[in-house]
Write a protein that holds these residues in place. Structure first.
Motif, PDB file in Angstrom:
ATOM      1  N   ALA A  64      88.070 -33.300  51.203  1.00 38.13           N
ATOM      2  CA  ALA A  64      89.534 -33.302  51.184  1.00 38.13           C
ATOM      3  C   ALA A  64      90.065 -34.424  52.076  1.00 38.13           C
ATOM      4  O   ALA A  64      89.447 -34.801  53.075  1.00 38.13           O
ATOM      5  N   ALA A  65      91.225 -34.956  51.709  1.00 36.52           N
ATOM      6  CA  ALA A  65      91.841 -36.056  52.456  1.00 36.52           C
ATOM      7  C   ALA A  65      93.292 -35.719  52.754  1.00 36.52           C
ATOM      8  O   ALA A  65      93.955 -34.997  52.002  1.00 36.52           O
ATOM      9  N   SER A  66      93.789 -36.248  53.863  1.00 36.90           N
ATOM     10  CA  SER A  66      95.185 -36.049  54.221  1.00 36.90           C
ATOM     11  C   SER A  66      96.062 -37.039  53.461  1.00 36.90           C
ATOM     12  O   SER A  66      95.578 -38.022  52.882  1.00 36.90           O
ATOM     13  N   HIS A 114      93.524 -26.753  53.465  1.00 33.15           N
ATOM     14  CA  HIS A 114      94.168 -26.873  54.766  1.00 33.15           C
ATOM     15  C   HIS A 114      93.132 -26.697  55.871  1.00 33.15           C
ATOM     16  O   HIS A 114      92.138 -25.994  55.718  1.00 33.15           O
ATOM     17  N   ARG A 115      93.399 -27.376  56.956  1.00 36.71           N
ATOM     18  CA  ARG A 115      92.501 -27.324  58.121  1.00 36.71           C
ATOM     19  C   ARG A 115      93.276 -26.727  59.283  1.00 36.71           C
ATOM     20  O   ARG A 115      94.343 -27.200  59.638  1.00 36.71           O
ATOM     21  N   GLU A 117      96.862 -28.523  59.056  1.00 37.80           N
ATOM     22  CA  GLU A 117      96.949 -29.827  58.417  1.00 37.80           C
ATOM     23  C   GLU A 117      96.733 -29.659  56.919  1.00 37.80           C
ATOM     24  O   GLU A 117      95.767 -29.028  56.484  1.00 37.80           O
ATOM     25  N   LEU A 160      95.649 -30.811  53.358  1.00 37.85           N
ATOM     26  CA  LEU A 160      94.667 -31.737  52.802  1.00 37.85           C
ATOM     27  C   LEU A 160      94.665 -31.611  51.282  1.00 37.85           C
ATOM     28  O   LEU A 160      95.091 -30.598  50.726  1.00 37.85           O
ATOM     29  N   ARG A 205      92.365 -32.510  47.546  1.00 29.96           N
ATOM     30  CA  ARG A 205      91.115 -32.923  46.902  1.00 29.96           C
ATOM     31  C   ARG A 205      91.319 -32.924  45.386  1.00 29.96           C
ATOM     32  O   ARG A 205      92.206 -32.235  44.867  1.00 29.96           O
TER      33      ARG A 205
END
Length: 246
Positions: free
Chosen positions: A191-193, A225-226, A234, A236, A238
């Motif tokens: 996953a990316a922000s 989410h993180r 945060e 995220l 994907r």
């Protein structure tokens, strides 16, 4: 509702999310957390024995589904606590099942403290059950938070008009070339922000978020989410499984 504290039970199978949501509730004036648990059976047991006014209920639980929990609690009649759904599930079938259980709210994860506090305050002031009138438009279409809020207040979903799309078939403000770059920045596993996607696609963070939200609404990207040790979760993104790029 009186000036007494609203007693809240938090149900979520993710321990970090459970702790974060309990903290959010504790930080909201007029609310107190009586307990937190991670299974549907615990929700049923704790919610059935009194001492709980409102349950924050996740739908994806390891033993029984949140919808089943909701239905079992409703068999308690006037002794049934109110339920506010907190879930990443946004499909119309699930949302309508929750609405049929007369939920006090439906908040899509991940969410901010401000989003939850606003709904809790609204609930405390005076909760009015949602109108259960329904339409049959595109049952499998995923709903945005705005559309879920609209369902809660009216029971109806406004399907976007075809005129809101450009001649390419994409919504206005979404360019095919840029959409390709955003898709290329996404991975089905990692996953990316929005910031990472923006850097990879050479666009602004605000633009990246707009394109990512479009892909999520189309089912081509998933939200993750993180949860950190402190602060807000945060968001995220994907690539959704088996999605063919443009």
């Amino acid at each position: 509702m009186s000036d007494a504290q609203v007693r809240v039970l938090v149900i979520d199978d993710d321990a970090a999310a459970r702790a974060l949501h309990a903290r959010f509730v504790s930080e909201t004036p007029g609310f107190t957390v009586t307990a937190a648990a991670g299974t549907g059976m615990a929700a049923i047991e704790l919610g059935s024995h009194g001492g709980v006014d409102l349950i924050l209920l996740d739908l994806r639980l390891p033993d029984v589904s949140g919808i089943e929990v909701l239905h079992r609690l409703r068999t308690l009649g006037t002794h049934s606590p109110d339920v506010m759904i907190i879930s990443s599930s946004r499909d119309q079938v699930t949302v309508r099942q929750a609405l049929a259980g007369r939920v006090a709210g439906y908040l899509v994860k991940p969410f901010t403290y401000e989003a939850l506090a606003e709904r809790l305050s609204r609930y405390r002031a005076q909760h009015r059950p949602s109108d259960e009138a329904q339409t049959h438009a595109e049952r499998e279409q995923e709903l945005a938070q705005r559309e879920i809020d609209e369902l809660l207040s009216t029971g109806r979903v406004q399907v976007p008009s075809p005129t809101a799309r450009s001649s390419s078939g994409l919504p206005k403000g979404i360019a095919e070339v840029t959409l390709r770059r955003v898709l290329a920045a996404l991975d089905p596993v990692t996953a990316a922000s929005a910031s990472q996607v923006a850097e990879h696609a050479s666009i602004s963070r605000a633009s990246a978020r707009r394109y990512l939200e479009h892909l999520v609404s189309e089912g081509r990207a998933d939200i993750a989410h993180r949860y950190g040790k402190r602060g807000r979760p945060e968001v995220l993104y994907r690539l959704a499984p088996d999605v063919a790029q443009l």
